[in-house]
Design a protein around this motif. Structure first.
Motif, short mmCIF file in Angstrom:
data_model
loop_
_atom_site.label_atom_id
_atom_site.label_comp_id
_atom_site.label_asym_id
_atom_site.label_seq_id
_atom_site.Cartn_x
_atom_site.Cartn_y
_atom_site.Cartn_z
N GLU A 1 0.83 -1.21 0.00
CA GLU A 1 0.00 0.00 0.00
C GLU A 1 0.86 1.26 0.00
OE1 GLU A 1 -2.18 -2.80 3.03
OE2 GLU A 1 -0.13 -2.16 2.63
N SER A 2 0.27 2.33 -0.48
CA SER A 2 0.89 3.65 -0.41
C SER A 2 -0.21 4.70 -0.44
CB SER A 2 1.87 3.86 -1.56
OG SER A 2 1.20 3.78 -2.80
N GLY A 3 0.16 5.93 -0.06
CA GLY A 3 -0.78 7.04 -0.18
C GLY A 3 -1.37 7.54 1.11
N LEU B 1 -7.69 11.94 0.23
CA LEU B 1 -6.49 11.14 0.03
C LEU B 1 -6.82 10.03 -0.95
CD1 LEU B 1 -5.02 10.55 3.63
CD2 LEU B 1 -3.95 11.85 1.78
N ARG B 2 -5.79 9.56 -1.65
CA ARG B 2 -5.96 8.43 -2.55
C ARG B 2 -4.96 7.35 -2.17
NH1 ARG B 2 -4.60 7.46 -8.89
NH2 ARG B 2 -6.46 6.27 -9.47
N LEU B 3 -5.48 6.20 -1.80
CA LEU B 3 -4.63 5.07 -1.46
C LEU B 3 -4.44 4.19 -2.69
CD1 LEU B 3 -6.11 3.97 1.99
CD2 LEU B 3 -4.40 5.73 1.50
N SER B 4 -3.25 3.61 -2.79
CA SER B 4 -2.96 2.66 -3.86
C SER B 4 -2.44 1.37 -3.25
CB SER B 4 -1.91 3.23 -4.81
OG SER B 4 -2.37 4.40 -5.44
N THR C 1 -3.28 -3.06 -9.79
CA THR C 1 -3.31 -2.02 -8.77
C THR C 1 -4.74 -1.76 -8.30
OG1 THR C 1 -1.37 -0.98 -9.76
CG2 THR C 1 -2.59 0.32 -8.15
N PHE D 1 -7.18 0.86 -5.91
CA PHE D 1 -7.21 2.24 -5.44
C PHE D 1 -8.37 2.46 -4.46
CE2 PHE D 1 -4.10 3.61 -8.46
CZ PHE D 1 -4.35 2.88 -9.61
N GLN E 1 -10.17 6.09 -3.41
CA GLN E 1 -10.28 7.54 -3.38
C GLN E 1 -11.15 7.92 -2.20
OE1 GLN E 1 -8.82 9.97 -5.39
NE2 GLN E 1 -9.69 11.38 -3.86
N THR F 1 -1.24 1.11 5.71
CA THR F 1 -0.81 2.50 5.58
C THR F 1 -1.66 3.35 6.51
OG1 THR F 1 -0.34 4.29 4.01
CG2 THR F 1 -2.32 3.00 3.59
#
Length: 120
Positions: free
Chosen positions: A6-8, A18-21, A77, A79, A81, A114
């Motif tokens: 994960e990131s974001g 925020l947007r997580l990936s 991937t 996501f 949002q 994250t």
């Protein structure tokens, strides 16, 4: 085996976005269902949003209308949002996937998480 990263995450004020990936690697052709879970301090891990391989989505009542889950199967991937964030959205967010396209008994895979902090 599937690996999820994960990131974001980060710190944002209430009302922000925020947007997580989540990047998947390994046996990605086996991945069917994916989702985002979260766990706040002292609370159980809960489902935030899920998405099937065909794109059907499901959301927790608390985030419906504010969060949007999506996936790019070509890029492996996932996501999330997150809009109109509230302090109660503060938690560690985890990416989840299962490999039910390749196995009768699916194995659950999790990312490392994250942190999302929403200040009031």
């Amino acid at each position: 085996q599937v690996q999820l990263v994960e990131s974001g995450g980060g710190l944002v004020q209430a009302g922000g976005s925020l947007r997580l990936s989540c990047a998947a690697a390994g046996d990605t052709i086996c991945i069917s269902n994916m989702g985002w879970y979260r766990q706040a301090p002292g609370k159980e891990r809960e489902l935030v949003a899920g998405i099937t391989n065909g794109g059907s989505t499901d959301y927790a009542v608390s985030v419906k209308g504010r969060f949007t889950i999506s996936r790019d199967n070509a890029k492996n991937t996932l996501f999330l949002q997150m809009n109109s964030l509230k302090p109660e959205d503060t938690a560690v967010y985890y990416c989840h996937a299962d490999d039910s396209l390749c196995t009768i008994v699916a194995v659950d895979y999790w990312g490392q998480g994250t942190q999302v902090n929403v200040s009031s």
